[in-house]
Design an enzyme around this catalytic site. Structure first.
Site, PDB file in Angstrom:
ATOM      1  CE  LYS A  56      -0.070  -0.370   5.043  1.00 49.57           C
ATOM      2  NZ  LYS A  56      -0.853  -0.832   6.199  1.00 49.57           N
ATOM      3  NE  ARG A 154      -6.668  -0.070  11.190  1.00 55.72           N
ATOM      4  CZ  ARG A 154      -5.411  -0.282  10.799  1.00 55.72           C
ATOM      5  NH1 ARG A 154      -4.451   0.542  11.219  1.00 55.72           N
ATOM      6  NH2 ARG A 154      -5.084  -1.279  10.011  1.00 55.72           N
ATOM      7  CG  HIS A 183      -4.428  -5.052  11.617  1.00 56.81           C
ATOM      8  ND1 HIS A 183      -3.329  -5.636  11.028  1.00 56.81           N
ATOM      9  CD2 HIS A 183      -4.064  -3.764  11.869  1.00 56.81           C
ATOM     10  CE1 HIS A 183      -2.340  -4.736  10.923  1.00 56.81           C
ATOM     11  NE2 HIS A 183      -2.773  -3.596  11.429  1.00 56.81           N
ATOM     12  NE  ARG A 235      -3.072  -8.107   7.341  1.00 55.22           N
ATOM     13  CZ  ARG A 235      -3.796  -8.652   8.320  1.00 55.22           C
ATOM     14  NH1 ARG A 235      -4.500  -9.754   8.121  1.00 55.22           N
ATOM     15  NH2 ARG A 235      -3.836  -8.082   9.510  1.00 55.22           N
ATOM     16  CE1 TYR A 277      11.590  31.545   3.201  1.00 60.10           C
ATOM     17  CE2 TYR A 277      11.155  29.190   3.366  1.00 60.10           C
ATOM     18  CZ  TYR A 277      11.193  30.369   2.623  1.00 60.10           C
ATOM     19  OH  TYR A 277      10.816  30.341   1.314  1.00 60.10           O
ATOM     20  CB  CYS A 324      12.788  25.537   2.535  1.00 58.73           C
ATOM     21  SG  CYS A 324      13.937  26.635   3.389  1.00 58.73           S
ATOM     22  CG  ASP A 326      10.863  23.328  -3.145  1.00 62.31           C
ATOM     23  OD1 ASP A 326      10.075  22.422  -3.466  1.00 62.31           O
ATOM     24  OD2 ASP A 326      10.521  24.518  -3.029  1.00 62.31           O
TER      25      ASP A 326
END
Ligand SMILES: *Cc1c(COP(=O)(O)O)cnc(C)c1O
Length: 395
Positions: A56, A154, A183, A235, A277, A324, A326
């Site tokens: 997943k 869940r 699970h 799993r 920053y 930042c 990027d």
């Protein structure tokens, strides 16, 4: 993600250093490590127990278009994802083994699932009826699984609901109730004894459905720690990446993923001057900072600023200032030879040093699953074996 098989000459696409020479940031995935991890899981599970490879979330950041085929070639038995769309992606990248959707699906997902031999975890009569209708439309049989909630609260049904729905689907033509699943809540906790209560609940439900042949209850930690939870298949997600859950015994695993970048600039910073920053880090002596062109948009968390180290020139150097979107900075004052184009390792090895996903997770206040799954699409995924590149996947 697209493959570029046309670029592949005999003997691969070249060595890692060549292929990555003009990349700001990238992910390397070692196919030999994936194979070692499949073998290690196999040894731990023992004979006769299937490996259900959980891929997943873009195979936990490793890139499902590369990771799933490598797993299939390495001999895993089945695949699992959480969304129906992810299962269709597996078929699109050529996976032929059975695929289970572990999570919630909608009635509108049923036809594509049945047509593509995808096993849904059915939680309602509405979805069961849609599967039965899809069996007629697609003119092919369907296998379905039923999930029982044994205490995680869940996804899943109460034991009575699970039995009732399984019996209902047993009467639907062309629908085979193949699997029963649950699970665990505390699989990687130091005290995982709640698994015994969950297992008792699961076993009691399974005893009411003795005609359902395939049971699966364990993730990586549960499967590696508790033989009684392995059932017909386990799993396995994280362990296939060579990263292990806490409190989990493991031998023979190797981290498959590395996260790397190239220095974009090396700049002098005078005493008293600040970087990035907010100027949250200031040089106390004459310093040099290296600009690393990867940021929180790539999944390199903002809270790693002023906290983590990265590897340059085989040495650990501290990240300085804020991360930042990027880019971020590292203090390379201790490396006078550092220059634009030098390799920076954020996760992985360089020289004698290694930074693990677990180390990054701890510094970021999270878990290794989150560190890996956060890695974003902008980073090309470079699949290699022993440093020879076999596939490149980029957006
Ligand atoms: C993600 C997931 C797994 C795999 O867990 P790992 O700890 O990564 O092995 C197994 N089962 C379900 C239901 C999951 O959602």
């Amino acid at each position: 993600m697209t493959a570029h098989p046309a670029e592949a000459p005999k003997g691969g696409l070249g060595r890692l250093a060549q292929v990555t020479a003009a990349l700001n940031g990238w992910i390397e995935v070692d196919i030999a490590a994936i194979e070692a991890n499949v073998a290690a899981v196999r040894r731990s599970l023992g004979p006769g127990i299937e490996i259900i490879a959980v891929v997943k979330a873009n195979a936990y950041g490793s890139g499902v278009a590369g990771f799933a085929p490598a797993l299939e070639a390495a001999g895993v038995d089945r695949f699992a994802v959480v969304w129906a769309q992810e299962a269709l992606t597996l078929r699109r990248v050529g996976i032929t083994k059975p695929v289970i959707v572990l999570g919630h699906a909608f009635p509108v997902d049923a036809l594509a699932a049945v047509a593509n031999e995808i096993t849904l975890t059915v939680h309602s009569r509405a979805l069961a009826d849609a599967v039965a209708a899809a069996v007629q439309t697609a003119d092919r049989p369907a296998r379905v699984h039923v999930k029982v909630d044994t205490g995680l609260h869940r996804f899943g049904l109460t034991p009575d609901e699970a039995v009732e729905l399984a019996e209902y689907m047993r009467g639907l033509p062309g629908v085979e109730v193949e699997g029963l699943t649950t699970h665990m809540a505390n699989s990687d906790e130091a005290d995982d004894s709640f698994a015994e209560i969950q297992h008792a609940g699961f076993a009691a439900t399974a005893a009411r459905l003795p005609w359902v042949p395939y049971r699966h209850t364990a993730n990586s930690a549960s499967a590696l720690r508790r033989a009684e939870l392995r059932y017909q298949g386990s799993r396995i997600g994280l362990a296939l990446h060579g990263v292990l859950p806490a409190n989990t015994p493991a031998e023979g695993f190797r981290p498959a993923l590395s996260l790397k970048a190239r220095l974009a600039r090396v700049a002098a910073v005078a005493p008293g001057e600040g970087v990035s920053y907010g100027l949250t880090w200031r040089a106390s002596e004459p310093a040099h900072v290296g600009l690393v062109p990867v940021g929180y948009a790539d999944g390199w968390r903002r809270n790693l600023g002023n906290a983590a180290t990265v590897l340059v020139g085989g040495r650990r150097v501290p990240m300085v200032g804020r991360v930042c979107m990027d880019q971020f900075l590292a203090d390379v004052t201790s490396l006078p030879e550092a220059a634009e184009g030098d390799e920076v390792v954020l996760i992985g090895e360089q020289g004698e040093e290694r930074i693990s996903a677990d180390e990054v997770a701890a510094l970021s206040g999270t878990i290794s699953w989150d560190v890996l799954a956060s890695l974003q699409a902008r980073l090309p995924r470079i699949y290699h074996r022993g440093g020879i590149v076999e596939h490149i996947f980029s957006t």
